[in-house]
Write a protein that holds these residues in place. Structure first.
Motif, PDB file in Angstrom:
ATOM      1  N   SER A   8       0.825  -1.203   0.000  1.00 14.85           N
ATOM      2  CA  SER A   8       0.000   0.000   0.000  1.00 14.85           C
ATOM      3  C   SER A   8       0.866   1.264   0.000  1.00 14.85           C
ATOM      4  CB  SER A   8      -0.916  -0.016   1.219  1.00 14.85           C
ATOM      5  OG  SER A   8      -1.634   1.173   1.321  1.00 14.85           O
ATOM      6  N   LEU A   9       1.935   1.254   0.786  1.00 14.15           N
ATOM      7  CA  LEU A   9       2.843   2.402   0.805  1.00 14.15           C
ATOM      8  C   LEU A   9       3.543   2.586  -0.534  1.00 14.15           C
ATOM      9  CD1 LEU A   9       4.501   1.987   4.313  1.00 14.15           C
ATOM     10  CD2 LEU A   9       2.916   3.784   3.602  1.00 14.15           C
ATOM     11  N   MET A  10       3.975   1.482  -1.143  1.00 12.23           N
ATOM     12  CA  MET A  10       4.667   1.566  -2.430  1.00 12.23           C
ATOM     13  C   MET A  10       3.753   2.092  -3.521  1.00 12.23           C
ATOM     14  SD  MET A  10       7.308  -1.540  -3.105  1.00 12.23           S
ATOM     15  CE  MET A  10       6.020  -2.750  -3.078  1.00 12.23           C
ATOM     16  N   LYS A  11       2.481   1.722  -3.494  1.00 11.02           N
ATOM     17  CA  LYS A  11       1.546   2.154  -4.538  1.00 11.02           C
ATOM     18  C   LYS A  11       1.386   3.667  -4.574  1.00 11.02           C
ATOM     19  CE  LYS A  11      -1.095  -2.009  -5.298  1.00 11.02           C
ATOM     20  NZ  LYS A  11      -2.409  -2.652  -5.286  1.00 11.02           N
ATOM     21  N   ASN A  17       2.358   1.638 -12.399  1.00 13.11           N
ATOM     22  CA  ASN A  17       3.487   1.391 -13.293  1.00 13.11           C
ATOM     23  C   ASN A  17       4.029  -0.034 -13.238  1.00 13.11           C
ATOM     24  OD1 ASN A  17       3.460   3.997 -14.254  1.00 13.11           O
ATOM     25  ND2 ASN A  17       4.924   4.735 -12.753  1.00 13.11           N
ATOM     26  N   VAL A  18       3.428  -0.918 -12.428  1.00 16.07           N
ATOM     27  CA  VAL A  18       3.922  -2.289 -12.303  1.00 16.07           C
ATOM     28  C   VAL A  18       2.878  -3.255 -12.842  1.00 16.07           C
ATOM     29  CG1 VAL A  18       4.625  -4.099 -10.679  1.00 16.07           C
ATOM     30  CG2 VAL A  18       5.347  -1.763 -10.307  1.00 16.07           C
ATOM     31  N   ILE A  23       6.295  -8.888 -11.750  1.00 15.98           N
ATOM     32  CA  ILE A  23       6.795  -7.928 -10.760  1.00 15.98           C
ATOM     33  C   ILE A  23       8.321  -7.964 -10.742  1.00 15.98           C
ATOM     34  CG2 ILE A  23       6.797  -7.311  -8.317  1.00 15.98           C
ATOM     35  CD1 ILE A  23       4.019  -8.597  -8.149  1.00 15.98           C
ATOM     36  N   PRO A  24       8.972  -6.805 -10.981  1.00 15.54           N
ATOM     37  CA  PRO A  24      10.435  -6.758 -10.971  1.00 15.54           C
ATOM     38  C   PRO A  24      11.018  -7.099  -9.601  1.00 15.54           C
ATOM     39  CG  PRO A  24       9.510  -4.776 -11.959  1.00 15.54           C
ATOM     40  CD  PRO A  24       8.377  -5.524 -11.337  1.00 15.54           C
ATOM     41  N   GLU A  25      12.233  -7.592  -9.610  1.00 13.25           N
ATOM     42  CA  GLU A  25      12.924  -7.972  -8.370  1.00 13.25           C
ATOM     43  C   GLU A  25      13.091  -6.776  -7.431  1.00 13.25           C
ATOM     44  OE1 GLU A  25      14.430 -10.824  -5.876  1.00 13.25           O
ATOM     45  OE2 GLU A  25      13.503 -11.127  -7.841  1.00 13.25           O
TER      46      GLU A  25
END
Length: 95
Positions: A8-11, A17-18, A23-25
């Motif tokens: 949630s924080l990353m979003k 954009n993901v 999902i990238p490493e």
């Protein structure tokens, strides 16, 4: 639980954009470090906010909740930018 909070924080930073299927490493590592940060902050809840202590004549000073919140926000920002700054995922312009 902590991974969902970290996601949630990353979003807030990466928006949409993901690709959920690829999902990238770097995103996975960022999520792990954010989850650890959230867990540690929760575990340190009893001592969090103490800015200084004295023994002789015992004294204890606390930080304000605004300062603690700003420090927590700065920690999240630093973790996200550490892992995702070179990936293009933080780009907020038109593609």
């Amino acid at each position: 639980f902590y991974a969902m909070q970290a996601t949630s924080l990353m979003k807030r930073y990466i928006l949409d954009n993901v690709d959920e299927n690829d999902i990238p490493e770097e995103v996975k590592m960022c999520c792990c470090e954010l989850a650890e940060n959230i867990f540690k902050a929760e575990q340190d809840g009893g001592t969090q906010g103490v800015s200084s202590e004295s023994v002789g004549g015992w004294s204890k000073s606390y930080e304000s909740s605004d300062i603690r919140r700003r420090n927590a926000d700065r920690a999240v920002h630093d973790i996200v930018y550490k892992w995702l700054s070179g990936t293009g995922l933080l780009y907020r312009g038109v593609r």
